[in-house]
Write a protein that holds these residues in place. Sequence first.
Motif: not given
Length: 465
Positions: A370-398
């Motif tokens: 359970e702890v391993g899965i949650v830590l993996g989720q946190i790592r994955s969500l942090d990376e997704q959020s970072r990339l999604k913020k970049v996507e948001l900036e480019e989409t707003r500019l477009a």
Amino acid sequence: MGIRIGISCAVLAGCAQTMPPAPAPAVAMPAGWAPGETAYGSQGLDPAWWNRFGSAELARLVRQGQASNLELAAALSRVRQAEAQARIAGVALLPTVDFGGGADRELLIGSGSSGMSASAQLQVAYEVDFWGKNKAGVAAAAAALDANREDRQTVALTVTSAIVSTYLQVLSLRDRLEAARAHVANAEHVLVLVKAQKSAGSASPLDLARQRSVVAGQKAAIPDLQQQAREAQSALAILLGRAPQSFKVGDQGLETIDLPDVTAGLPSDLLARRPDIRRAEANLAEADANVAVARAALFPNIRLTGALGAQSSALLSLLNAPNLLANVSASVLVPIFDAGRLKTERDLAIARKQELVQVYRAAVIGALAEVGIVLGQIRSLDEQSRLKKVELEETRLAFDLSEIRYKVGAEDLMTVLDTQRALADVQNELGILKLKRLQATVSLFKALGGGWHADAPAGAVVTAK
């Protein structure tokens, strides 16, 4: 008789040693989870982990839930039942005292005088716990009480986690509603541009119909989000033991919530304080004590009884010394033939203990997973959020560029619609990711049995690899 029993007691006392409780079985820890040299001290624990989210309202709601949640109240009642059972089991270690008395009167039908007689007796009985059966029964009841207490802690941790997670969901839905209304305003702004372009002859009725469709679609998303917000708020009220109709959360969004840091290494000793693992340990201790009870049942039961009484032909002279009677006796009950019932009960207790050993190991392995899965989720969500913020900036500019080009006639409406839809989707997805990331942190607190301080003592660590 009394002297011989006393000598027997001294001889048999050496056999009365109950087996010490077996330690919890060891479970092989994976790399990065090896146990530390010292226990995770109490100074490293953070029982009020929900305060790490920085919300005074959330802290107040958690306190209300811990005081009023109906599941927690039921769990507390079960603990009280177990406490009563433990007290009942302890009675077997004490002697029993009974008092009885009576009076008789004789009435003669013919000649002669009538008479009265009375008697009273104080009866004391005590079972000599040579083989530790009664003591083991008390230990089993105490372990059952510990298990019930850990059950309540499990319920408390689950309820608290649900309150925090649901509260975050309510705030997230408010953010999404605000974003949806902003999308409607944005679409209506574009609609004004399309109408102006149509009046100038550079936009067709089809363009106008398309943008009106976009506005209607954006507005249609709002009622569903409002219903989801009402349902989440009702679920939160139920967790607090309150009627949903009279409950309302303050007007704020996730921007008021702090995201607790997850340290690079967490002590693996945190797993040992998970209530489900502690409950498995308590169940194992109870089973170990029940084995001792079943084993002791194979040996003789020795019971000492004593009585002090009086009887008299005259009621008023009941307690005169010449009328006092005393009696002391001892009895031994040895099982000779019971068709194997006692041995089978012992085998059953041993098999039950062996089962709970595996249950304990499964609980530890489940906690690791359970702890391993949650830590993996946190790592994955942090990376997704970072990339999604970049996507948001480019989409707003477009979108901004497409709107400017549409005004000057350098771009068609379809491009504006595409970038507008993409911007709304990305903003919505980013809001959902933010909620998931916060809830993943709640899940980590729950998986580790509570919170921890960043300056916890050094030792074994749990890392997200």
